[in-house]
Design a protein around this motif. Sequence first.
Motif, PDB file in Angstrom:
ATOM      1  N   THR A   1      55.658 -10.197  -2.775  1.00 59.35           N
ATOM      2  CA  THR A   1      55.026  -9.383  -3.821  1.00 59.35           C
ATOM      3  C   THR A   1      55.580  -7.975  -3.824  1.00 59.35           C
ATOM      4  O   THR A   1      55.868  -7.399  -4.889  1.00 59.35           O
ATOM      5  N   ASN A   2      55.747  -7.394  -2.649  1.00 60.34           N
ATOM      6  CA  ASN A   2      56.303  -6.045  -2.556  1.00 60.34           C
ATOM      7  C   ASN A   2      57.746  -6.007  -3.048  1.00 60.34           C
ATOM      8  O   ASN A   2      58.156  -5.069  -3.752  1.00 60.34           O
TER       9      ASN A   2
ATOM     10  N   ALA B   1      53.759 -16.745  -4.837  1.00 55.58           N
ATOM     11  CA  ALA B   1      53.430 -15.320  -4.745  1.00 55.58           C
ATOM     12  C   ALA B   1      53.398 -14.638  -6.102  1.00 55.58           C
ATOM     13  O   ALA B   1      52.758 -13.601  -6.257  1.00 55.58           O
ATOM     14  N   TRP B   2      54.075 -15.203  -7.104  1.00 53.50           N
ATOM     15  CA  TRP B   2      54.170 -14.519  -8.399  1.00 53.50           C
ATOM     16  C   TRP B   2      54.090 -15.439  -9.615  1.00 53.50           C
ATOM     17  O   TRP B   2      53.733 -14.998 -10.717  1.00 53.50           O
TER      18      TRP B   2
ATOM     19  N   ASP C   1      53.558 -13.755   1.685  1.00 50.00           N
ATOM     20  CA  ASP C   1      53.122 -13.504   0.315  1.00 50.00           C
ATOM     21  C   ASP C   1      53.211 -12.022  -0.018  1.00 50.00           C
ATOM     22  O   ASP C   1      53.686 -11.623  -1.092  1.00 50.00           O
TER      23      ASP C   1
ATOM     24  N   SER D   1      57.972  -5.964  -6.728  1.00 52.72           N
ATOM     25  CA  SER D   1      57.511  -4.700  -7.325  1.00 52.72           C
ATOM     26  C   SER D   1      58.541  -3.589  -7.206  1.00 52.72           C
ATOM     27  O   SER D   1      58.418  -2.548  -7.863  1.00 52.72           O
TER      28      SER D   1
END
Length: 344
Positions: free
Chosen positions: A155-156, A205-206, A151, A159
């Motif tokens: 997420t990273n 995750a998003w 996760d 971004s």
Amino acid sequence: MKTIRTFFILLLISGFFINCKQAAPSEATAATEVKEDPLPSWNEGATKNAIMAFVNKVTDPSSIDFVEIKDRIATFDNDGNLWSEQPIYFQLEFALDRIKETADQHPEWSSKQPFKGVLEDDMDEVLKTGMHGLMELVMASHSGMTAEEFDAIVTNWLSTAKHPRFNQPYNELIYQPMLELLDYLRANDFQTFIVSGGGIEFMRAWATEAYNIPSNQIVGSSIKTKFEYNDGKAVIRRLPEIDFVDDNVGKPVGIHKHIGKKPIFASGNSDGDLQMLQYTDSNEKLSFQLYLHHTDAEREWAYDRDSHIGKLDKGLDEANEKGWTVINMKNDWKVIYPFQLIKN
């Protein structure tokens, strides 16, 4: 190029206001309720009218087509339907980036295909390795870590990674008109689900933040996992084995397994969604099948029958034969992405 899709599937406000006119002392007081347009990014026309007519029918208690709230289930494919999917599936881009990021831990990859092709940005060589090679990429980039670690990795990546054409984060390339449709359905007491060939944990995750769809309403492809308990710490670890493929005939199975009811509304954009729309069409209650046809080469992409990504061939024929609603992206949508609203 067909292997690209096979690879990927194995990876897996609206509102209203009331205008009150103050009557003269000698007149009766009148109040008129005026509803805002729940789909402002949709052009007026047959597609928008069909969607709203269906919702009005199934939510009107006096209609013979009224559907109880508990049965108002709507399912949406994700790739190419809620966000873009060109020039390659976004989760495939994540996998390729992940291979590059972890290559220093695997010096053998520099001379071993398909990893060598990934590191040299040679997709032709990657695809030559066929299903076996693509499976190696899946397992190398999506397994070995805990669910929490995966996760955080996703997420990273979201971004930092940006789409090569739009220079926007991938999770900004969601469709504004579809966001409005999701909100419109929920405002009318529909439960909205994602049913996608993409990886279920990749989406979780998003997607909850992007679409306001809770993680337990996301259905997708998955790899096997196992429970570990060491030194008082409980984790779920991801294994290098395919568990379930939520695509084509897998979609009705996934709906049955995770939702337990036939949808009355289903939306997709490719032949991989056809069985989900057929399953919805078999509902004894009034149902609605919606296909998104990518026809806008200027603002997004134009592709259908011959595309190696999001091929829409048999599905388009069946939609035309059965009278399902087909969105013409170029004609039906005023805007494509939320970040474009600033300019409109």
